[in-house]
Design a protein around this motif. Structure first.
Motif: not given
Ligand SMILES: Cc1ncc(COP(=O)(O)O)c(C=O)c1O
Length: 391
Positions: A74-75, A79, A101, A103-104, A153, A179, A181-182, A203, A205, A332
């Motif tokens: 996964s993303g 990280l 997001y 997740a960071t 990010v 990051d 991911a996007q 990521s 996703f 967000y």
């Molecule tokens: C900015 C950001 N970082 C990290 C992630 C985490 O990625 P994942 O959902 O693949 O774990 C996302 C996922 O939407 C994200 O938008």
């Protein structure tokens, strides 16, 4: 259908159903090739570490210009792994934007380190390098934490200000982890996200610009030397013979099916990126006088994972668009430092630009199969909604 029978442009053109993200059209286009890839995995039976993984890693590196890539589960795994490899630990401060997001922030906390939230630039929506410098100075002055890493990010696909942030990271001896991911497909001065920082997490996703059919991600590196350790952490911290534990790790692997899907999607990525960019150009042209579309730093091109714009009356416009069959999303509405899991790390004073953006941000339909007529229809709806609030 989404409950709206006919979506008509002013010139009486029916624009059809509008999806926020359209994975069905893409699947129709490449379904036979995806099925062949999945069939190949069923035939060889190497569901983990099949040949698709190395093929994908090589292609990701080639596409982005990175020295190498490590396919991950996964993303989020992408990280956590480089942070662990860099030795980020309890007592360390890791700087990240408050507008991202969750997740960071989770990745930082899972290493045991402390997140330090940085404000964003109100035009680019990405980490503000000046505020980063201020926060580093504050952490140093307080002396309780060791400034260890920074995670800019690439929000919505737009590259963060790596020129400034790399220099700040160098001056302060911080590990720089992007990051992205996007951000897949975003570029700065011609270089792709993945080749803008020593380590980049991305990521796959399903809804991302390059999305798998399940969870997946990758780490891209500018330095071949880091790959072995990342691969070890990804496989429970074992050595290359997978016999001994040489460091702490976890199951951070991508499976062969996801790699097979991604290989076929990567083959059409450039065309899809071009289509996304064409839609973004329509939005930019039509909306720049009505609202404030995300700006990109000089020399940057977004990968347009999302198309986002700040505007007054955001919630009313979203409701008006929904009634007209145009879906939107808000990424967000709450900044990270105001979420229950992270609020104890909030700075004493407000993060003004982030907090204001949370009230104004809205993301519009964005995918490669959106037609120019559909993009114009979305803009017509926004124009009409904003005009009605002015009256
Ligand atoms: C900015 C950001 N970082 C990290 C992630 C985490 O990625 P994942 O959902 O693949 O774990 C996302 C996922 O939407 C994200 O938008």
């Amino acid at each position: 259908m989404n409950g709206v029978a006919n979506l008509m442009l002013a010139g009486d053109t029916d624009v059809g159903e509008i999806a926020f993200v359209d994975l069905k059209s893409q699947q129709r286009r490449i379904r036979a090739r995806i099925e062949a890839r999945l069939q190949a995995v069923l035939d060889h039976g190497r569901y983990i570490a099949g040949p698709e993984i190395e093929e994908l890693e090589a292609l990701l590196a080639e596409k982005t210009g990175a020295a190498g890539a490590v396919a991950c589960a996964s993303g989020t795994a992408a990280l956590i792994i480089p942070l662990l490899a860099a030795g980020v630990d309890t007592g360390d401060a890791v700087f990240l934007p408050a507008f991202s997001y969750n997740a960071t922030a989770n990745a930082v906390l899972l290493t045991g380190a402390t997140p330090v939230f940085v404000d964003i630039d109100p035009a680019t929506f990405n980490m503000d390098p000046d505020d980063l410098e201020r926060r580093i100075a504050e952490v140093k002055a307080r002396g309780a934490l060791r400034p260890a890493a920074v995670i800019p990010v690439d929000l919505f696909g737009s590259p963060a200000d790596y020129r400034s942030i790399s220099a700040i990271a160098d001056r302060n001896n911080l590990f720089l982890l992007a990051d992205g991911a996007q951000g897949f497909g975003g570029r700065l001065d011609g270089a792709w996200i993945g080749n803008l920082a020593p380590a980049t997490a991305t990521s796959f996703f399903p809804g991302k610009a390059l999305g798998a059919y399940g969870d997946a991600g990758a780490i891209l590196s500018q330095n071949l030397g880091t790959l072995e350790q990342w691969m070890s952490i990804r496989w429970h911290g074992t050595d290359s013979a997978r016999k001994n534990s040489v460091c702490v790790g976890f199951n951070g692997r991508m499976d062969s099916f996801q790699a097979g899907v991604l290989l076929e999607k990567l083959a059409i990525f450039d065309e899809e990126l071009e289509a996304r960019t064409m839609i973004a150009e329509i939005y930019d042209r039509r909306l720049s006088n009505l609202a404030s579309p995300q700006r990109h730093i000089e020399g940057a091109q977004s990968g347009y994972g999302y198309y986002s714009v700040r505007m007054d009356h955001r919630d009313d416009v979203a409701a008006a668009l929904k009634a007209k069959g145009a879906p939107t999303a808000v990424y967000y509405s709450t900044p990270l430092h105001k979420m229950p899991a992270f609020e104890k790390f909030a700075p004493a004073e407000p993060l003004t630009a982030t907090e204001r953006l949370c009230e104004e941000i809205i993301s519009l339909p964005m995918h490669p199969y959106l037609t120019p007529d559909q993009a114009h229809y979305v803009c017509d709806c926004i124009e009409a909604a904003l005009a009605s609030f002015r009256d």
